[in-house]
Scaffold this active site. Structure first.
Site, PDB file in Angstrom:
ATOM      1  N   ASP A  18       0.812  -1.227   0.000  1.00  0.00           N
ATOM      2  CA  ASP A  18       0.000   0.000   0.000  1.00  0.00           C
ATOM      3  C   ASP A  18       0.844   1.274   0.000  1.00  0.00           C
ATOM      4  OD1 ASP A  18      -2.200  -1.671   0.140  1.00  0.00           O
ATOM      5  OD2 ASP A  18      -2.220  -1.641   2.331  1.00  0.00           O
ATOM      6  N   LYS A  21       1.908   2.183  -5.030  1.00  0.00           N
ATOM      7  CA  LYS A  21       2.465   1.627  -6.274  1.00  0.00           C
ATOM      8  C   LYS A  21       1.533   1.892  -7.448  1.00  0.00           C
ATOM      9  CE  LYS A  21       2.501  -2.411  -4.336  1.00  0.00           C
ATOM     10  NZ  LYS A  21       2.090  -2.014  -2.966  1.00  0.00           N
ATOM     11  N   LYS A  23      -0.488   4.355  -8.042  1.00  0.00           N
ATOM     12  CA  LYS A  23      -0.341   5.726  -8.538  1.00  0.00           C
ATOM     13  C   LYS A  23       0.957   5.860  -9.352  1.00  0.00           C
ATOM     14  CE  LYS A  23       0.492  10.441  -7.568  1.00  0.00           C
ATOM     15  NZ  LYS A  23       0.338  11.674  -6.831  1.00  0.00           N
ATOM     16  N   ALA A  44      -4.009  -7.812  -3.657  1.00  0.00           N
ATOM     17  CA  ALA A  44      -3.549  -6.458  -3.953  1.00  0.00           C
ATOM     18  C   ALA A  44      -4.739  -5.524  -4.149  1.00  0.00           C
ATOM     19  CB  ALA A  44      -2.710  -6.470  -5.232  1.00  0.00           C
ATOM     20  N   GLY A  45      -4.537  -4.272  -3.814  1.00  0.00           N
ATOM     21  CA  GLY A  45      -5.526  -3.233  -4.100  1.00  0.00           C
ATOM     22  C   GLY A  45      -4.744  -1.999  -4.485  1.00  0.00           C
ATOM     23  N   HIS A  46      -4.715  -1.677  -5.766  1.00  0.00           N
ATOM     24  CA  HIS A  46      -3.902  -0.557  -6.258  1.00  0.00           C
ATOM     25  C   HIS A  46      -4.828   0.578  -6.678  1.00  0.00           C
ATOM     26  CE1 HIS A  46      -0.349  -3.490  -7.201  1.00  0.00           C
ATOM     27  NE2 HIS A  46      -0.714  -3.481  -5.935  1.00  0.00           N
ATOM     28  N   GLN A 230       2.006  -6.049  -3.172  1.00  0.00           N
ATOM     29  CA  GLN A 230       2.471  -6.164  -1.788  1.00  0.00           C
ATOM     30  C   GLN A 230       3.760  -5.341  -1.590  1.00  0.00           C
ATOM     31  OE1 GLN A 230       1.451  -9.563  -3.330  1.00  0.00           O
ATOM     32  NE2 GLN A 230      -0.482  -8.605  -2.815  1.00  0.00           N
ATOM     33  N   ALA A 305      -7.441  -0.948   0.746  1.00  0.00           N
ATOM     34  CA  ALA A 305      -8.130  -0.821  -0.543  1.00  0.00           C
ATOM     35  C   ALA A 305      -8.807  -2.134  -0.927  1.00  0.00           C
ATOM     36  CB  ALA A 305      -7.135  -0.406  -1.630  1.00  0.00           C
ATOM     37  N   THR A 306      -8.423  -3.239  -0.285  1.00  0.00           N
ATOM     38  CA  THR A 306      -9.011  -4.531  -0.617  1.00  0.00           C
ATOM     39  C   THR A 306     -10.038  -4.945   0.432  1.00  0.00           C
ATOM     40  OG1 THR A 306      -7.080  -5.234  -1.853  1.00  0.00           O
ATOM     41  CG2 THR A 306      -8.456  -6.988  -0.998  1.00  0.00           C
ATOM     42  N   PRO A 310      -8.682  -1.020   8.956  1.00  0.00           N
ATOM     43  CA  PRO A 310      -7.805   0.112   9.287  1.00  0.00           C
ATOM     44  C   PRO A 310      -6.355  -0.341   9.219  1.00  0.00           C
ATOM     45  CG  PRO A 310      -9.052  -0.618  11.224  1.00  0.00           C
ATOM     46  CD  PRO A 310      -9.545  -1.422  10.064  1.00  0.00           C
ATOM     47  N   LYS A 337       2.759  10.291  -0.261  1.00  0.00           N
ATOM     48  CA  LYS A 337       1.953  10.754   0.877  1.00  0.00           C
ATOM     49  C   LYS A 337       2.674  11.735   1.798  1.00  0.00           C
ATOM     50  CE  LYS A 337      -1.612   8.018   1.664  1.00  0.00           C
ATOM     51  NZ  LYS A 337      -2.554   6.914   1.893  1.00  0.00           N
TER      52      LYS A 337
HETATM   53  P1  GDP Z   1      -0.732   0.360  -3.502  1.00  0.00           P
HETATM   54  O1  GDP Z   1      -1.325  -0.923  -3.039  1.00  0.00           O
HETATM   55  O2  GDP Z   1       0.732   0.433  -3.240  1.00  0.00           O
HETATM   56  O3  GDP Z   1      -1.074   0.694  -4.912  1.00  0.00           O
HETATM   57  O4  GDP Z   1      -1.397   1.513  -2.595  1.00  0.00           O
HETATM   58  P2  GDP Z   1      -2.956   1.636  -2.191  1.00  0.00           P
HETATM   59  O5  GDP Z   1      -3.716   2.097  -3.370  1.00  0.00           O
HETATM   60  O6  GDP Z   1      -3.422   0.398  -1.518  1.00  0.00           O
HETATM   61  O7  GDP Z   1      -2.880   2.730  -1.058  1.00  0.00           O
HETATM   62  C1  GDP Z   1      -2.374   4.004  -1.281  1.00  0.00           C
HETATM   63  C2  GDP Z   1      -3.471   5.027  -0.945  1.00  0.00           C
HETATM   64  O8  GDP Z   1      -2.902   6.314  -0.824  1.00  0.00           O
HETATM   65  C3  GDP Z   1      -4.530   5.149  -2.026  1.00  0.00           C
HETATM   66  O9  GDP Z   1      -5.755   5.506  -1.433  1.00  0.00           O
HETATM   67  C4  GDP Z   1      -4.000   6.304  -2.881  1.00  0.00           C
HETATM   68  O10 GDP Z   1      -5.042   6.992  -3.589  1.00  0.00           O
HETATM   69  C5  GDP Z   1      -3.418   7.184  -1.819  1.00  0.00           C
HETATM   70  N1  GDP Z   1      -2.271   8.005  -2.232  1.00  0.00           N
HETATM   71  C6  GDP Z   1      -1.250   7.689  -3.066  1.00  0.00           C
HETATM   72  N2  GDP Z   1      -0.329   8.668  -3.087  1.00  0.00           N
HETATM   73  C7  GDP Z   1      -0.789   9.628  -2.248  1.00  0.00           C
HETATM   74  C8  GDP Z   1      -0.261  10.881  -1.807  1.00  0.00           C
HETATM   75  O11 GDP Z   1       0.815  11.312  -2.180  1.00  0.00           O
HETATM   76  N3  GDP Z   1      -1.004  11.588  -0.895  1.00  0.00           N
HETATM   77  C9  GDP Z   1      -2.200  11.131  -0.434  1.00  0.00           C
HETATM   78  N4  GDP Z   1      -2.841  11.867   0.455  1.00  0.00           N
HETATM   79  N5  GDP Z   1      -2.720   9.962  -0.826  1.00  0.00           N
HETATM   80  C10 GDP Z   1      -2.020   9.211  -1.707  1.00  0.00           C
HETATM   81  P1  IMO Z   2      -0.874  -4.180  -2.251  1.00  0.00           P
HETATM   82  O1  IMO Z   2      -0.441  -4.740  -3.580  1.00  0.00           O
HETATM   83  C1  IMO Z   2      -0.945  -4.575   2.085  1.00  0.00           C
HETATM   84  C2  IMO Z   2      -1.067  -8.654   3.700  1.00  0.00           C
HETATM   85  C3  IMO Z   2      -2.319  -9.085   4.434  1.00  0.00           C
HETATM   86  C4  IMO Z   2      -1.701 -10.014   5.449  1.00  0.00           C
HETATM   87  C5  IMO Z   2      -0.609 -10.718   4.642  1.00  0.00           C
HETATM   88  C6  IMO Z   2      -1.009 -12.064   4.069  1.00  0.00           C
HETATM   89  O2  IMO Z   2      -2.171  -3.454  -2.317  1.00  0.00           O
HETATM   90  O3  IMO Z   2       0.217  -3.400  -1.623  1.00  0.00           O
HETATM   91  P2  IMO Z   2      -2.546 -12.775   2.014  1.00  0.00           P
HETATM   92  O4  IMO Z   2      -4.003 -12.542   1.761  1.00  0.00           O
HETATM   93  O5  IMO Z   2      -1.649 -12.226   0.973  1.00  0.00           O
HETATM   94  O6  IMO Z   2      -2.241 -14.202   2.330  1.00  0.00           O
HETATM   95  O7  IMO Z   2      -2.244 -11.958   3.382  1.00  0.00           O
HETATM   96  O8  IMO Z   2      -0.292  -9.834   3.598  1.00  0.00           O
HETATM   97  N1  IMO Z   2      -1.279  -8.147   2.320  1.00  0.00           N
HETATM   98  C7  IMO Z   2      -1.203  -6.851   1.977  1.00  0.00           C
HETATM   99  N2  IMO Z   2      -1.011  -5.751   2.742  1.00  0.00           N
HETATM  100  N3  IMO Z   2      -1.045  -4.468   0.737  1.00  0.00           N
HETATM  101  C8  IMO Z   2      -1.215  -5.558  -0.037  1.00  0.00           C
HETATM  102  O9  IMO Z   2      -1.186  -5.496  -1.379  1.00  0.00           O
HETATM  103  C9  IMO Z   2      -1.337  -6.823   0.584  1.00  0.00           C
HETATM  104  N4  IMO Z   2      -1.520  -8.077   0.127  1.00  0.00           N
HETATM  105  C10 IMO Z   2      -1.468  -8.872   1.201  1.00  0.00           C
HETATM  106  O10 IMO Z   2      -2.955  -7.988   5.047  1.00  0.00           O
HETATM  107  O11 IMO Z   2      -1.075  -9.286   6.462  1.00  0.00           O
HETATM  108 MG    MG Z   3      -2.873  -1.604  -1.801  1.00  0.00          MG
END
Ligand code: GDP
Ligand code: IMO
Ligand code: MG
Length: 435
Positions: A18, A21, A23, A44-46, A230, A305-306, A310, A337
């Site tokens: 999270d 990536k 973005k 994953a949740g991107h 991840q 995101a998935t 919290p 961020k």
């Molecule tokens: P990923 O899994 O690495 O792609 O990241 P996620 O999408 O799960 O989580 C990143 C969160 O931070 C998302 O809600 C993005 O929209 C948000 N985000 C990314 N870059 C920034 C930033 O520079 N500032 C803020 N405030 N939010 C950001």
């Molecule tokens: P992105 O790509 C953050 C965490 C889960 C748990 C551990 C194992 O969005 O960054 P799993 O379901 O993979 O067997 O869970 O890994 N986890 C993540 N945490 N971002 C992710 O993906 C994750 N994918 C798995 O919360 O701790």
């Molecule tokens: Mg994510």
């Protein structure tokens, strides 16, 4: 031989996932031709925000919004076909992804089956306090079957006879485990067969030999962007085992998971937040269990995101990010961020761990040791003004610049971009890896 300008860039998370990536991939997609997922699954949740419109991708590479780019799901990914179809349908409903030819799925990728999800969820429930805190998407059990050589692949889905035989073989053991040990209902072969044959009709047009496709694209001198999922400390070998995911998340796996040779990789880009988050269980040395942690969570919108859970929040850990950049061979670092820290009066960076009188500069392999580590902090005065409108490094407040410089020094890696908001536009590009 190293090319003058990188043509293949791997983007990986340098923390616990999270990092933003999605973005970063969206930004770099403009300069690439092909975007490839190589590991993980719909755990994953991107997130991408484009002109205020938000998208969350779980399986489809984050390059899909740009019509002229092609997206590949490599053999190292585990695919839940139901989720993939939902994602395709959602995109089309919103007016994106008009051509099937934009997406290619490896015939060697493994399928997530209904029993994988049931086993994942039931095992976590049974573990109680010792649970890993998985996403419950069946990721672990699907990779177990892959390594255990009983997994079912996309290529098997295309041959009903083979699929049925493999399903039947699997169900003997899975249903025993589900009903006799995990206290779950069994899976019906006929129901799964019917459902997966429906999926097959939808997925077949995308199936390809993606290794050959990538090799041809590289020979045409196209630019490839590998999208890690991840983060480094969720890597099954190098993470905080057993509180990890079930795949290799480090850049080295881009080759195995996409089916390309290591000589093709030109550049590795690590992504880290200006602080740290983690979702799920496991040690987290710089975690803030106080009001500051709460403040970062609220300001940063730190909810998964998935799964919507919290995220745990804490200070930037330079020991970890430095360790991650070494493991990944990081060529550059993106800090995301930064804006979340805009109103924090005093910011800390962890530059070492104290353990039993010794100072550690490398993340210990034992999570028992890691749990006992006390972070050693450097304190910095906050800049206390908004960074969201900065588009050039010079436009940042002096104290924010100093903070970024310190992150650069403490991780021994050049910061090549800084993100100051979730939107595509809210970015300071210092050195584009492709240019
Ligand atoms: P990923 O899994 O690495 O792609 O990241 P996620 O999408 O799960 O989580 C990143 C969160 O931070 C998302 O809600 C993005 O929209 C948000 N985000 C990314 N870059 C920034 C930033 O520079 N500032 C803020 N405030 N939010 C950001
Ligand atoms: P992105 O790509 C953050 C965490 C889960 C748990 C551990 C194992 O969005 O960054 P799993 O379901 O993979 O067997 O869970 O890994 N986890 C993540 N945490 N971002 C992710 O993906 C994750 N994918 C798995 O919360 O701790
Ligand atoms: Mg994510």
């Amino acid at each position: 031989m190293r090319k003058e300008k990188p043509r293949s860039v791997v983007v990986v998370g340098a923390q616990w996932g999270d990092e933003g990536k999605g973005k970063v991939i969206d930004l770099l997609t403009e300069f690439a031709d092909v975007i490839v997922r190589f590991q993980g699954g719909n755990n994953a949740g991107h997130t991408l925000v484009v002109g205020g419109e938000k998208f969350i991708f779980h399986l489809i590479p984050s390059g899909i919004l740009r019509e002229t780019k092609r997206c590949v799901i490599g053999s190292g990914v585990v695919i839940d076909p139901g989720v993939l179809i939902e994602e395709i349908d959602e995109l089309r409903k919103r007016g994106y992804f008009p051509n099937d030819a934009q997406l290619l799925i490896s015939e060697e990728a493994h399928l997530i089956m209904p029993y994988h999800k049931k086993i994942d969820v039931a095992r976590e429930r049974l573990q109680g306090r010792n649970r890993i805190g998985t996403t419950g998407r069946g990721i672990g059990p699907a990779y177990e079957d892959k390594v255990g050589r009983c997994g079912i692949r996309i290529v098997d889905l295309l041959d009903e006879g083979v699929f049925e035989r493999k399903l039947e073989n699997n169900l003997v053991q899975k249903n025993f485990l589900l009903t006799q040990f995990l206290g779950e209902e069994s899976c019906s072969k006929d129901e799964v067969l019917e459902q997966y044959m429906d999926f097959r009709t939808r997925i077949e047009p995308f199936v390809a030999n993606t290794s050959v496709f990538l090799s041809d694209a590289m020979n045409r001198n196209e630019r490839i962007l590998f999208e890690g999922a991840q983060g480094c400390f969720l890597d099954v070998d190098h993470g905080t085992y057993p509180y990890v995911t079930s795949s290799n998340t480090v850049a080295g796996n881009a080759c195995a998971g996409a089916g390309v040779g290591p000589t093709y990789i030109d550049y590795v880009l690590g992504v880290s937040k200006a602080y740290t988050t983690r979702v799920g269980e496991g040690p987290f040395p710089t975690e803030l269990k106080d009001e500051m942690g709460e403040k970062i969570r609220e300001r940063g919108g730190e909810y998964g995101a998935t799964t919507g859970r919290p995220r745990r929040c804490g200070w930037f850990d330079a020991v970890m990010v430095n360790h991650a950049l070494r493991l990944n061979g990081g060529s550059g670092l993106v800090i995301t961020k930064l804006d979340v820290l805009d109103d924090v009066e005093r910011i800390k960076i962890c530059t070492g761990y104290k353990h039993k009188g010794k100072v550690l500069k490398v993340v210990p392999a034992s999570i028992e040791v890691l749990k006992e580590c006390e972070p050693l902090y450097e304190g910095y005065e906050g800049w206390l003004e908004s960074t969201r409108n900065a588009r050039k490094f010079q436009e940042l407040p002096e104290k924010a610049k100093a903070y970024i410089k310190r992150l650069e020094d403490s991780t021994h890696t050049k910061v090549v971009a800084v993100s100051v908001g979730s939107d595509r536009e809210e970015t300071i590009m210092i050195e584009n890896p492709y240019q």
